[in-house]
Design a protein around this motif. Structure first.
Motif, PDB file in Angstrom:
ATOM      1  N   GLU A 119       1.320  -5.576   4.248  1.00 39.42           N
ATOM      2  CA  GLU A 119       1.151  -6.941   3.747  1.00 39.42           C
ATOM      3  C   GLU A 119      -0.299  -7.200   3.343  1.00 39.42           C
ATOM      4  OE1 GLU A 119       1.626 -11.590   5.238  1.00 39.42           O
ATOM      5  OE2 GLU A 119       2.359  -9.957   6.502  1.00 39.42           O
ATOM      6  N   LEU A 120      -1.248  -6.751   4.171  1.00 40.04           N
ATOM      7  CA  LEU A 120      -2.663  -6.963   3.860  1.00 40.04           C
ATOM      8  C   LEU A 120      -3.098  -6.178   2.634  1.00 40.04           C
ATOM      9  CD1 LEU A 120      -4.190  -6.859   7.459  1.00 40.04           C
ATOM     10  CD2 LEU A 120      -4.121  -8.833   5.925  1.00 40.04           C
ATOM     11  N   LEU A 121      -2.621  -4.949   2.513  1.00 47.55           N
ATOM     12  CA  LEU A 121      -2.997  -4.126   1.362  1.00 47.55           C
ATOM     13  C   LEU A 121      -2.586  -4.777   0.049  1.00 47.55           C
ATOM     14  CD1 LEU A 121      -2.062  -0.583   2.735  1.00 47.55           C
ATOM     15  CD2 LEU A 121      -4.368  -1.377   2.186  1.00 47.55           C
ATOM     16  N   VAL A 122      -1.398  -5.379   0.035  1.00 49.89           N
ATOM     17  CA  VAL A 122      -0.898  -6.027  -1.185  1.00 49.89           C
ATOM     18  C   VAL A 122      -1.557  -7.386  -1.383  1.00 49.89           C
ATOM     19  CG1 VAL A 122       1.138  -6.955  -2.339  1.00 49.89           C
ATOM     20  CG2 VAL A 122       1.291  -4.780  -1.089  1.00 49.89           C
ATOM     21  N   ARG A 123      -1.616  -8.183  -0.320  1.00 49.90           N
ATOM     22  CA  ARG A 123      -2.167  -9.534  -0.434  1.00 49.90           C
ATOM     23  C   ARG A 123      -3.616  -9.510  -0.903  1.00 49.90           C
ATOM     24  NH1 ARG A 123      -3.182 -12.347   4.997  1.00 49.90           N
ATOM     25  NH2 ARG A 123      -0.938 -11.993   5.269  1.00 49.90           N
ATOM     26  N   ASN A 124      -4.399  -8.543  -0.420  1.00 49.79           N
ATOM     27  CA  ASN A 124      -5.814  -8.463  -0.779  1.00 49.79           C
ATOM     28  C   ASN A 124      -6.077  -7.634  -2.025  1.00 49.79           C
ATOM     29  OD1 ASN A 124      -6.413  -9.989   1.494  1.00 49.79           O
ATOM     30  ND2 ASN A 124      -6.708  -8.187   2.794  1.00 49.79           N
ATOM     31  N   GLY A 125      -5.013  -7.147  -2.660  1.00 47.24           N
ATOM     32  CA  GLY A 125      -5.178  -6.402  -3.903  1.00 47.24           C
ATOM     33  C   GLY A 125      -5.814  -5.036  -3.730  1.00 47.24           C
ATOM     34  N   VAL A 126      -5.713  -4.478  -2.546  1.00 49.87           N
ATOM     35  CA  VAL A 126      -6.311  -3.153  -2.309  1.00 49.87           C
ATOM     36  C   VAL A 126      -5.510  -2.064  -3.003  1.00 49.87           C
ATOM     37  CG1 VAL A 126      -7.023  -1.484  -0.550  1.00 49.87           C
ATOM     38  CG2 VAL A 126      -7.205  -3.949  -0.095  1.00 49.87           C
ATOM     39  N   LEU A 127      -4.183  -2.168  -2.932  1.00 46.09           N
ATOM     40  CA  LEU A 127      -3.291  -1.191  -3.551  1.00 46.09           C
ATOM     41  C   LEU A 127      -2.161  -1.922  -4.266  1.00 46.09           C
ATOM     42  CD1 LEU A 127      -2.889   1.448  -0.679  1.00 46.09           C
ATOM     43  CD2 LEU A 127      -4.286   1.679  -2.748  1.00 46.09           C
ATOM     44  N   PRO A 128      -1.591  -1.321  -5.318  1.00 47.84           N
ATOM     45  CA  PRO A 128      -0.468  -1.950  -6.019  1.00 47.84           C
ATOM     46  C   PRO A 128       0.753  -2.092  -5.109  1.00 47.84           C
ATOM     47  CG  PRO A 128      -1.402  -0.146  -7.312  1.00 47.84           C
ATOM     48  CD  PRO A 128      -2.014  -0.056  -5.951  1.00 47.84           C
ATOM     49  N   ALA A 129       1.523  -3.147  -5.338  1.00 45.87           N
ATOM     50  CA  ALA A 129       2.679  -3.433  -4.487  1.00 45.87           C
ATOM     51  C   ALA A 129       3.705  -2.313  -4.532  1.00 45.87           C
ATOM     52  CB  ALA A 129       3.318  -4.755  -4.913  1.00 45.87           C
ATOM     53  N   ASP A 130       3.945  -1.719  -5.712  1.00 52.26           N
ATOM     54  CA  ASP A 130       4.962  -0.672  -5.787  1.00 52.26           C
ATOM     55  C   ASP A 130       4.533   0.585  -5.036  1.00 52.26           C
ATOM     56  OD1 ASP A 130       2.947  -0.105  -7.643  1.00 52.26           O
ATOM     57  OD2 ASP A 130       4.329   0.822  -9.080  1.00 52.26           O
ATOM     58  N   LEU A 218       2.380   7.143   6.384  1.00 51.47           N
ATOM     59  CA  LEU A 218       1.999   6.165   7.396  1.00 51.47           C
ATOM     60  C   LEU A 218       0.514   6.265   7.714  1.00 51.47           C
ATOM     61  CD1 LEU A 218       4.095   5.158  10.456  1.00 51.47           C
ATOM     62  CD2 LEU A 218       1.652   5.496  10.698  1.00 51.47           C
ATOM     63  N   ARG A 219       0.058   7.482   7.959  1.00 52.24           N
ATOM     64  CA  ARG A 219      -1.354   7.675   8.285  1.00 52.24           C
ATOM     65  C   ARG A 219      -2.255   7.179   7.154  1.00 52.24           C
ATOM     66  NH1 ARG A 219      -5.572  11.018   7.563  1.00 52.24           N
ATOM     67  NH2 ARG A 219      -6.861  11.604   9.360  1.00 52.24           N
ATOM     68  N   SER A 220      -1.862   7.472   5.908  1.00 58.30           N
ATOM     69  CA  SER A 220      -2.685   7.079   4.761  1.00 58.30           C
ATOM     70  C   SER A 220      -2.691   5.570   4.573  1.00 58.30           C
ATOM     71  CB  SER A 220      -2.186   7.774   3.495  1.00 58.30           C
ATOM     72  OG  SER A 220      -2.309   9.175   3.607  1.00 58.30           O
ATOM     73  N   LEU A 221      -1.525   4.930   4.702  1.00 59.49           N
ATOM     74  CA  LEU A 221      -1.467   3.473   4.566  1.00 59.49           C
ATOM     75  C   LEU A 221      -2.334   2.781   5.606  1.00 59.49           C
ATOM     76  CD1 LEU A 221       2.344   2.970   3.880  1.00 59.49           C
ATOM     77  CD2 LEU A 221       0.498   2.398   2.292  1.00 59.49           C
ATOM     78  N   LEU A 222      -2.295   3.275   6.840  1.00 65.79           N
ATOM     79  CA  LEU A 222      -3.077   2.644   7.906  1.00 65.79           C
ATOM     80  C   LEU A 222      -4.568   2.935   7.792  1.00 65.79           C
ATOM     81  CD1 LEU A 222      -0.819   3.167  11.074  1.00 65.79           C
ATOM     82  CD2 LEU A 222      -0.873   1.226   9.475  1.00 65.79           C
ATOM     83  N   GLY A 238      -8.069  13.581  -4.251  1.00 60.47           N
ATOM     84  CA  GLY A 238      -7.542  14.382  -3.157  1.00 60.47           C
ATOM     85  C   GLY A 238      -7.489  13.691  -1.816  1.00 60.47           C
ATOM     86  N   CYS A 239      -7.920  12.428  -1.754  1.00 55.04           N
ATOM     87  CA  CYS A 239      -7.968  11.719  -0.476  1.00 55.04           C
ATOM     88  C   CYS A 239      -6.715  10.850  -0.283  1.00 55.04           C
ATOM     89  CB  CYS A 239      -9.259  10.917  -0.365  1.00 55.04           C
ATOM     90  SG  CYS A 239     -10.737  11.975  -0.224  1.00 55.04           S
ATOM     91  N   GLU A 240      -6.809   9.857   0.596  1.00 51.68           N
ATOM     92  CA  GLU A 240      -5.624   9.135   1.066  1.00 51.68           C
ATOM     93  C   GLU A 240      -4.829   8.472  -0.050  1.00 51.68           C
ATOM     94  OE1 GLU A 240      -8.062   9.800   4.656  1.00 51.68           O
ATOM     95  OE2 GLU A 240      -8.529   9.134   2.614  1.00 51.68           O
ATOM     96  N   VAL A 241      -5.503   7.844  -1.001  1.00 50.64           N
ATOM     97  CA  VAL A 241      -4.754   7.152  -2.054  1.00 50.64           C
ATOM     98  C   VAL A 241      -4.023   8.150  -2.939  1.00 50.64           C
ATOM     99  CG1 VAL A 241      -4.930   5.606  -4.041  1.00 50.64           C
ATOM    100  CG2 VAL A 241      -6.289   5.143  -1.980  1.00 50.64           C
ATOM    101  N   ALA A 243      -2.820  10.923  -1.850  1.00 53.77           N
ATOM    102  CA  ALA A 243      -1.673  11.312  -1.034  1.00 53.77           C
ATOM    103  C   ALA A 243      -0.544  10.309  -1.155  1.00 53.77           C
ATOM    104  CB  ALA A 243      -2.098  11.473   0.427  1.00 53.77           C
ATOM    105  N   LEU A 244      -0.888   9.023  -1.245  1.00 56.30           N
ATOM    106  CA  LEU A 244       0.134   8.000  -1.432  1.00 56.30           C
ATOM    107  C   LEU A 244       0.750   8.082  -2.823  1.00 56.30           C
ATOM    108  CD1 LEU A 244      -1.767   4.980   0.190  1.00 56.30           C
ATOM    109  CD2 LEU A 244       0.148   6.245   1.177  1.00 56.30           C
ATOM    110  N   ARG A 245      -0.054   8.326  -3.834  1.00 54.17           N
ATOM    111  CA  ARG A 245       0.467   8.445  -5.200  1.00 54.17           C
ATOM    112  C   ARG A 245       1.411   9.641  -5.336  1.00 54.17           C
ATOM    113  NH1 ARG A 245      -5.578   7.457  -7.507  1.00 54.17           N
ATOM    114  NH2 ARG A 245      -5.504   5.170  -7.709  1.00 54.17           N
ATOM    115  N   ALA A 246       1.197  10.662  -4.536  1.00 58.30           N
ATOM    116  CA  ALA A 246       2.044  11.855  -4.620  1.00 58.30           C
ATOM    117  C   ALA A 246       3.479  11.564  -4.193  1.00 58.30           C
ATOM    118  CB  ALA A 246       1.469  12.974  -3.752  1.00 58.30           C
ATOM    119  N   ARG A 247       3.705  10.452  -3.491  1.00 59.25           N
ATOM    120  CA  ARG A 247       5.062  10.099  -3.049  1.00 59.25           C
ATOM    121  C   ARG A 247       5.813   9.296  -4.084  1.00 59.25           C
ATOM    122  NH1 ARG A 247       4.296  13.911   0.023  1.00 59.25           N
ATOM    123  NH2 ARG A 247       2.811  13.634   1.727  1.00 59.25           N
ATOM    124  N   MET A 248       5.164   8.919  -5.184  1.00 58.77           N
ATOM    125  CA  MET A 248       5.812   8.085  -6.212  1.00 58.77           C
ATOM    126  C   MET A 248       6.726   8.936  -7.100  1.00 58.77           C
ATOM    127  SD  MET A 248       4.760   5.067  -5.501  1.00 58.77           S
ATOM    128  CE  MET A 248       5.136   4.062  -6.931  1.00 58.77           C
TER     129      MET A 248
END
Length: 248
Positions: A119-130, A218-222, A238-241, A243-248
């Motif tokens: 919720e915080l990541l999306v609300r604060n615009g840190v990462l895209p909602a999708d 989970l680890r990357s989101l947190l 190559g870092c956490e973000v 890693a998250l994009r690789a799941r799309m």
């Protein structure tokens, strides 16, 4: 006089290298207690404790080199990755320490933390909602019952030293304790999943890769917001973000 090298530093703790000595400064006495106790119990090579005077722990440098680092090139051979897998299996099969570790947080607590953080990541615009919603679904695959193992809790590749096909030591045990073995494996190959087959060759058994993907997400989101707050860049290649994009 040897030069003082800052290995890592943020508000919670700092690690310095002076010659062949590492000095970890940690204001949390409990973390230092866990680190020293875990190193004494772990059936794998660990740094030699030289002295301890809270809030400082001094350990000897390890021979060899790390396998690499998140967001950077890897230096280890397939044999080195396999050796790391074998060491990790030896740790996971060892008698349990009497305390829970970072990899042993309860399913309910993790689910609540994940929901709040997304919720915080999306609300604060840190990462895209999708990106957040997709990885949250993947992350929920890690939230299932697991058999406790002796886990390191922060097994980044930069914490494992090898010399050829031999593990010479594993550092940074402050998050160790009872936990899910797949958390360690997922952390270890985060950003370098192409080496998973080599790691599993040494580990000696196949694993549920969907659960590993869950722990990675989970680890990357947190981690994204805390890393930014501590002055690190989870958006680096190559870092956490990534890693998250690789799941799309």
């Amino acid at each position: 006089m040897d030069e003082v090298q800052v290995v890592v530093a943020h508000a919670e703790r700092a690690t310095l290298r002076v010659g062949d000595v590492f000095l970890k400064v940690d204001a949390d006495q409990a973390r230092l207690d866990v680190e020293v106790e875990a190193m004494s119990l772990a059936p794998v090579p660990t740094p030699r404790v030289l002295w301890r005077k809270p809030p400082v722990l001094a350990t000897a440098a390890l021979p060899g080199t790390t396998l690499g680092r998140l967001g950077g090139p890897v230096t280890g051979s397939p044999a080195g990755w396999a050796a790391a897998g074998a060491a990790l299996r030896k740790l996971h099969d060892a008698p349990l320490p009497p305390w829970p570790g970072r990899a042993g947080r309860s399913i309910d607590a993790l689910a609540e933390e994940l929901a709040d953080e997304c919720e915080l990541l999306v609300r604060n615009g840190v990462l895209p909602a999708d990106l957040v919603s997709r990885n949250r679904r993947v992350a929920e695959g890690a939230l299932r019952p697991w058999t406790p193992a002796f886990t390191h809790g922060d097994l980044q590749i930069a914490h494992v030293f090898v010399d050829g096909d031999e593990v010479t030591g594993i550092i940074d045990w402050s998050e160790a304790g009872q936990g899910d073995a797949l958390y360690d494996l997922a952390t270890f190959v985060l950003g370098h999943e192409e080496h998973l087959d080599d790691v599993l060759a040494g580990y000696g058994t196949d694993v549920d890769r969907d659960v590993m993907d869950g722990w990675s997400s989970l680890r990357s989101l947190l981690a994204v917001r805390p890393l930014i707050e501590q002055g690190f860049d989870p958006f680096a290649p190559g870092c956490e973000v990534d890693a998250l994009r690789a799941r799309m």
